[in-house]
Write an enzyme that holds these catalytic residues in place. Structure first.
Site, mmCIF file in Angstrom:
data_model
loop_
_atom_site.group_PDB
_atom_site.id
_atom_site.type_symbol
_atom_site.label_atom_id
_atom_site.label_comp_id
_atom_site.label_asym_id
_atom_site.label_seq_id
_atom_site.Cartn_x
_atom_site.Cartn_y
_atom_site.Cartn_z
ATOM 1 N NE ARG A 91 48.551 20.886 15.651
ATOM 2 C CZ ARG A 91 47.389 20.226 16.262
ATOM 3 N NH1 ARG A 91 46.423 19.909 15.417
ATOM 4 N NH2 ARG A 91 47.413 19.669 17.492
ATOM 5 C CE1 TYR A 92 52.293 24.520 13.560
ATOM 6 C CE2 TYR A 92 52.826 22.705 15.252
ATOM 7 C CZ TYR A 92 52.360 23.960 14.839
ATOM 8 O OH TYR A 92 51.479 24.536 16.108
ATOM 9 N NE ARG A 95 57.393 22.963 14.734
ATOM 10 C CZ ARG A 95 56.978 23.619 14.113
ATOM 11 N NH1 ARG A 95 57.007 23.568 12.775
ATOM 12 N NH2 ARG A 95 56.135 24.898 14.206
ATOM 13 C CB CYS A 104 50.959 11.826 33.894
ATOM 14 S SG CYS A 104 50.963 12.552 32.199
ATOM 15 C CB CYS A 108 47.359 18.306 34.640
ATOM 16 S SG CYS A 108 49.188 18.250 35.117
ATOM 17 C CB CYS A 111 45.283 16.665 30.885
ATOM 18 S SG CYS A 111 46.253 15.729 29.720
ATOM 19 N NE ARG A 113 48.208 15.130 23.210
ATOM 20 C CZ ARG A 113 49.301 15.341 23.482
ATOM 21 N NH1 ARG A 113 50.228 15.236 24.335
ATOM 22 N NH2 ARG A 113 49.647 16.443 22.648
ATOM 23 C CG ASP A 271 44.434 23.574 24.097
ATOM 24 O OD1 ASP A 271 44.504 24.506 23.698
ATOM 25 O OD2 ASP A 271 45.369 22.464 24.218
ATOM 26 C CG ASP A 308 47.732 24.139 20.035
ATOM 27 O OD1 ASP A 308 47.498 24.300 18.626
ATOM 28 O OD2 ASP A 308 48.490 23.390 20.296
ATOM 29 C CE LYS A 315 52.097 24.304 20.524
ATOM 30 N NZ LYS A 315 52.208 23.051 19.518
HETATM 31 C C1 PLP Z 1 53.159 22.116 19.761
HETATM 32 C C2 PLP Z 1 53.272 21.088 18.610
HETATM 33 C C3 PLP Z 1 54.422 20.768 18.135
HETATM 34 C C4 PLP Z 1 55.839 21.676 18.341
HETATM 35 O O1 PLP Z 1 55.535 22.988 17.785
HETATM 36 P P1 PLP Z 1 56.531 24.129 18.268
HETATM 37 O O2 PLP Z 1 55.845 25.390 18.038
HETATM 38 O O3 PLP Z 1 57.798 23.829 17.319
HETATM 39 O O4 PLP Z 1 57.078 24.227 19.622
HETATM 40 C C5 PLP Z 1 54.607 19.830 17.064
HETATM 41 N N1 PLP Z 1 53.420 19.183 16.723
HETATM 42 C C6 PLP Z 1 52.384 19.370 17.338
HETATM 43 C C7 PLP Z 1 51.173 18.548 16.825
HETATM 44 C C8 PLP Z 1 52.249 20.205 18.374
HETATM 45 O O5 PLP Z 1 51.074 20.271 18.985
#
Ligand code: PLP
Length: 373
Positions: A91-92, A95, A104, A108, A111, A113, A271, A308, A315
């Protein structure tokens, strides 16, 4: 079998087994829930329950209200549509989230997911290899969040396969493991596991405590082992109605986490996931929690309160309005006691946009004067 595997093998996985502990439950009603959203509770975690509706029970015991969707959707964060391969959510820019286990130690009830964790969703060696291959061919990924399910449900050997696979990728700088086992199955954090993990630094572990009662001596021992291996620890909590939607509860939780060398990292607005509507709190509750922490206790104990964003926007942090407004170079701020303080932003270039943003307020303030004049 290792001790943690025996604990897991004796987990309670059916409402009928729950009956032994809580004779008052409606087994048939809970079975209908567990068919859709599986249940699993370790005897250890169930041992923390004092009453059938307490903050611990609400997290682990199925509730018939889960079957009412209240118009919510299964995947509000659009993870599926942001998955270039089945086990990676990208998504980002720099990362990615790498799902390596579908199981798990505890399911939870809130959850994110729950549409798939613990169901017949399975993550095979083949899928993990495909995930590694995607990360390897995507050089912009420098931070990998290893999650699931819970990655620590895998054997030490399989976890090491994932970590060593990631470490072989030159552009992966940081690895983070997301696991709730320190909370739900602290016996999983064995000296052997920790000896293996520490070979893959820089490695962070983010865990998942929601209530101060979860910080038992066993949990603190597990966290200590991880911290002693040089693993920086963070905590991601979710604001949950009837569990921790109270500034005093969060204050105690986060103080205890800090004492266990865990930095509260995120506090999530729950969420909007199908089957979890009953946990949702108003945004104001989260702001009250942050107001109850900031200034009143260590800044280290104050997490980022984030939403989120539905649709997969990522986020987004939400802060109480401490920055009241700006008038030219003058900032009007509010401190943790609610008192107004001024800050003169002397070195700032006058920013025409900000001046304009402040204009309606100023106009409003000056309008009565203009009428007189
Ligand atoms: C939360 C999340 C991350 C990590 O986000 P940070 O703000 O860097 O902790 C990376 N990818 C996805 C899809 C996420 O939901």
């Amino acid at each position: 079998m290792e001790l943690w595997q025996e604990f897991l093998a004796s987990a309670i996985r059916t409402p009928a087994q729950l009956r032994r502990y809580f004779p008052e439950i409606d087994v048939a009603a809970l079975e209908r829930v567990a068919e859709v959203y599986p249940m699993c509770v370790t005897p250890y975690y169930l041992g923390l329950v004092q009453r059938i509706d307490d903050p611990i029970a609400r997290q682990c015991i199925p509730d018939p209200v889960e079957l009412d969707s209240f118009g919510l959707v299964a995947d509000p964060l659009a993870e599926e549509s942001m998955s270039p391969v089945p086990c990676v959510v990208h998504r980002y820019p720099d990362r990615a989230l790498f799902l390596v286990s579908s199981q798990c130690a505890m399911y939870c009830r809130f959850c994110t997911r729950k549409r798939k964790v613990g169901t017949d969703w399975a993550i095979t060696d083949e899928l993990r290899r495909e995930g590694l291959a995607y990360i390897a061919r995507t050089p912009e990924i420098r931070d990998v969040v290893v999650s699931g399910g819970d990655p620590l449900m895998l054997s030490d050997g399989l976890i090491e396969g994932v970590l060593s696979g990631l470490r072989r990728i030159p552009h992966v700088e940081v690895i983070r493991l997301g696991t709730r086992t320190p909370c739900t199955l602290p016996q999983r954090i064995t000296p052997r596991l920790v000896r293996m993990l520490r070979k893959y630094h820089p490695l962070y572990v983010n865990t998942h405590f929601e209530h101060p009662r979860e910080l038992t001596p066993d949990a603190v021992r597990a966290l200590t082992r991880l911290a002693d291996a040089g693993i920086p620890l963070g905590n991601q909590s979710v604001l949950l109605r009837g569990v921790n939607d109270d500034p005093a509860v969060f204050l105690e939780l986060n103080r205890r986490l800090l004492s266990a060398r865990v930095k509260p990292y995120y506090m999530f607005q729950a969420d909007l996931v199908d089957g979890t509507a009953h946990f949702c709190t108003p945004i104001e509750t989260g702001l009250d929690v942050i107001r109850g922490l900031r200034g009143h206790t260590s800044g280290m104990a104050v997490p980022h309160f984030v939403i989120d964003s539905p649709g997969g926007g990522g986020k987004i942090p939400i802060l109480p309005q401490e920055y009241v407004r700006r008038e030219g170079r003058q900032l009007i701020l509010r401190n943790y006691r609610g008192q107004i303080h001024l800050y003169s932003d002397r070195t700032a270039e006058p920013n025409p946009c900000e001046e304009i943003a402040g204009m309606p307020d100023l106009i409003e303030a000056f309008e009565p004067l203009a009428a007189i004049g």
